[in-house]
Design a protein around this motif. Structure first.
Motif, PDB file in Angstrom:
ATOM      1  N   SER A 176       0.827  -1.214   0.000  1.00  0.00           N
ATOM      2  CA  SER A 176       0.000   0.000   0.000  1.00  0.00           C
ATOM      3  C   SER A 176       0.859   1.262   0.000  1.00  0.00           C
ATOM      4  O   SER A 176       1.959   1.289   0.561  1.00  0.00           O
ATOM      5  N   PRO A 177       0.328   2.337  -0.593  1.00  0.00           N
ATOM      6  CA  PRO A 177       1.037   3.625  -0.522  1.00  0.00           C
ATOM      7  C   PRO A 177       1.208   4.102   0.916  1.00  0.00           C
ATOM      8  O   PRO A 177       2.190   4.766   1.239  1.00  0.00           O
ATOM      9  N   GLU A 178       0.247   3.751   1.780  1.00  0.00           N
ATOM     10  CA  GLU A 178       0.328   4.168   3.182  1.00  0.00           C
ATOM     11  C   GLU A 178       1.550   3.560   3.862  1.00  0.00           C
ATOM     12  O   GLU A 178       2.270   4.246   4.594  1.00  0.00           O
ATOM     13  N   PHE A 179       1.774   2.259   3.620  1.00  0.00           N
ATOM     14  CA  PHE A 179       2.961   1.644   4.211  1.00  0.00           C
ATOM     15  C   PHE A 179       4.226   2.267   3.622  1.00  0.00           C
ATOM     16  O   PHE A 179       5.182   2.546   4.347  1.00  0.00           O
ATOM     17  N   GLY A 180       4.241   2.489   2.311  1.00  0.00           N
ATOM     18  CA  GLY A 180       5.419   3.086   1.676  1.00  0.00           C
ATOM     19  C   GLY A 180       5.781   4.426   2.292  1.00  0.00           C
ATOM     20  O   GLY A 180       6.951   4.696   2.588  1.00  0.00           O
ATOM     21  N   ALA A 181       4.774   5.277   2.519  1.00  0.00           N
ATOM     22  CA  ALA A 181       5.024   6.593   3.107  1.00  0.00           C
ATOM     23  C   ALA A 181       5.486   6.465   4.559  1.00  0.00           C
ATOM     24  O   ALA A 181       6.444   7.130   4.984  1.00  0.00           O
ATOM     25  N   TYR A 182       4.808   5.609   5.315  1.00  0.00           N
ATOM     26  CA  TYR A 182       5.158   5.399   6.729  1.00  0.00           C
ATOM     27  C   TYR A 182       6.577   4.851   6.860  1.00  0.00           C
ATOM     28  O   TYR A 182       7.394   5.366   7.642  1.00  0.00           O
ATOM     29  N   TYR A 183       6.905   3.820   6.088  1.00  0.00           N
ATOM     30  CA  TYR A 183       8.204   3.172   6.213  1.00  0.00           C
ATOM     31  C   TYR A 183       9.325   4.097   5.736  1.00  0.00           C
ATOM     32  O   TYR A 183      10.400   4.158   6.342  1.00  0.00           O
ATOM     33  N   ALA A 184       9.088   4.851   4.663  1.00  0.00           N
ATOM     34  CA  ALA A 184      10.100   5.801   4.179  1.00  0.00           C
ATOM     35  C   ALA A 184      10.423   6.826   5.261  1.00  0.00           C
ATOM     36  O   ALA A 184      11.592   7.164   5.492  1.00  0.00           O
ATOM     37  N   GLU A 185       9.374   7.309   5.949  1.00  0.00           N
ATOM     38  CA  GLU A 185       9.592   8.307   7.008  1.00  0.00           C
ATOM     39  C   GLU A 185      10.369   7.703   8.175  1.00  0.00           C
ATOM     40  O   GLU A 185      11.283   8.330   8.729  1.00  0.00           O
ATOM     41  N   GLN A 186      10.060   6.461   8.533  1.00  0.00           N
ATOM     42  CA  GLN A 186      10.757   5.803   9.634  1.00  0.00           C
ATOM     43  C   GLN A 186      12.223   5.513   9.279  1.00  0.00           C
ATOM     44  O   GLN A 186      13.116   5.719  10.104  1.00  0.00           O
ATOM     45  N   VAL A 187      12.459   5.061   8.061  1.00  0.00           N
ATOM     46  CA  VAL A 187      13.834   4.791   7.620  1.00  0.00           C
ATOM     47  C   VAL A 187      14.633   6.087   7.563  1.00  0.00           C
ATOM     48  O   VAL A 187      15.807   6.123   7.953  1.00  0.00           O
ATOM     49  N   GLN A 188      14.010   7.164   7.115  1.00  0.00           N
ATOM     50  CA  GLN A 188      14.713   8.448   7.077  1.00  0.00           C
ATOM     51  C   GLN A 188      15.138   8.861   8.481  1.00  0.00           C
ATOM     52  O   GLN A 188      16.265   9.320   8.686  1.00  0.00           O
ATOM     53  N   ARG A 189      14.261   8.665   9.461  1.00  0.00           N
ATOM     54  CA  ARG A 189      14.620   8.983  10.845  1.00  0.00           C
ATOM     55  C   ARG A 189      15.774   8.100  11.324  1.00  0.00           C
ATOM     56  O   ARG A 189      16.722   8.580  11.944  1.00  0.00           O
ATOM     57  N   LEU A 190      15.650   6.805  11.048  1.00  0.00           N
ATOM     58  CA  LEU A 190      16.660   5.850  11.538  1.00  0.00           C
ATOM     59  C   LEU A 190      18.040   6.170  10.957  1.00  0.00           C
ATOM     60  O   LEU A 190      19.029   6.250  11.693  1.00  0.00           O
ATOM     61  N   VAL A 191      18.108   6.357   9.632  1.00  0.00           N
ATOM     62  CA  VAL A 191      19.397   6.641   8.999  1.00  0.00           C
ATOM     63  C   VAL A 191      19.914   8.005   9.458  1.00  0.00           C
ATOM     64  O   VAL A 191      21.116   8.193   9.662  1.00  0.00           O
ATOM     65  N   GLY A 192      19.015   8.953   9.647  1.00  0.00           N
ATOM     66  CA  GLY A 192      19.418  10.262  10.137  1.00  0.00           C
ATOM     67  C   GLY A 192      20.081  10.190  11.503  1.00  0.00           C
ATOM     68  O   GLY A 192      21.029  10.935  11.790  1.00  0.00           O
TER      69      GLY A 192
END
Length: 200
Positions: A176-192
């Motif tokens: 789902s697009p919802e998971f894609g948006a949620y996971y991208a935001e979480q990965v961005q935080r983690l890598v940051g």
């Protein structure tokens, strides 16, 4: 001049694009070895001789898919962005272009040989870019950039490679697009946060 057999459309570029899309779907579903030219032709609504005419067969189609991915990648992979933003972009791309990710997973599962030299060269360049980012402080100095690259690849493809895990722990549809948006935001935080961690 030799003409393509049984070509019904006057727009050969559109026909080729339709064939490449059909090949991508077929390869994503069955892997390179399992895909059949006849089934790709049926998906595209063309005679399979047209595939030989335009692409020379399955290998040529596979190369055309790689070329298409490289073109799409250049549109979303902003190497001027932070590492966290760049990785999040790949997560979103994998979410929106799941067939490309599935194709990469099939290749990983079925190919135990040495990597294609052009792919290996691309990856060596990526490691060097990570090394420069490391020197700029985007992730700790005690991490090997090669291992970081492998981990980032796995991370960005997790929604495709571990759908059952996503459903179990995130309670979301991994496609789902919802998971894609949620996971991208979480990965961005983690890598940051890697930039906040001092080397031990």
């Amino acid at each position: 001049m030799r003409r393509a057999p049984e070509e019904k459309q006057r727009d050969p570029e559109r026909t080729k694009a339709r064939i490449v899309q059909a090949a991508l779907e077929e390869f994503a579903a069955k892997g390179f070895a399992g895909a059949r030219v006849g089934e790709i032709a049926a998906r595209a609504g063309v005679n399979k001789q047209l595939i030989s005419y335009y692409f020379g067969g399955k290998e040529g189609l596979y190369q055309a898919i790689n070329t298409r991915w490289q073109g799409e990648e250049s549109a979303f992979a902003d190497h001027g962005a932070t590492l966290a933003e760049l990785v999040a972009g790949y997560v979103r791309a994998n979410s929106e272009r799941r067939d490309f990710g599935k194709l990469m997973l099939w290749q990983g599962l079925t190919d135990d040989g040495p990597p294609d030299e052009s792919f290996a060269e691309d990856m060596r360049r990526d490691v060097e870019q990570l090394r420069r980012r490391q020197k700029a402080g985007e992730f700790p100095a005690d991490l090997d950039p090669a291992a970081v690259l492998v981990a980032l690849f796995a991370m960005t493809a997790a929604g495709i490679s571990f759908p059952q895990l996503v459903r179990a722990v995130c309670e979301r549809d991994p496609a789902s697009p919802e998971f894609g948006a949620y996971y991208a935001e979480q990965v961005q935080r983690l890598v940051g946060h890697l930039g906040d961690v001092p080397a031990s």
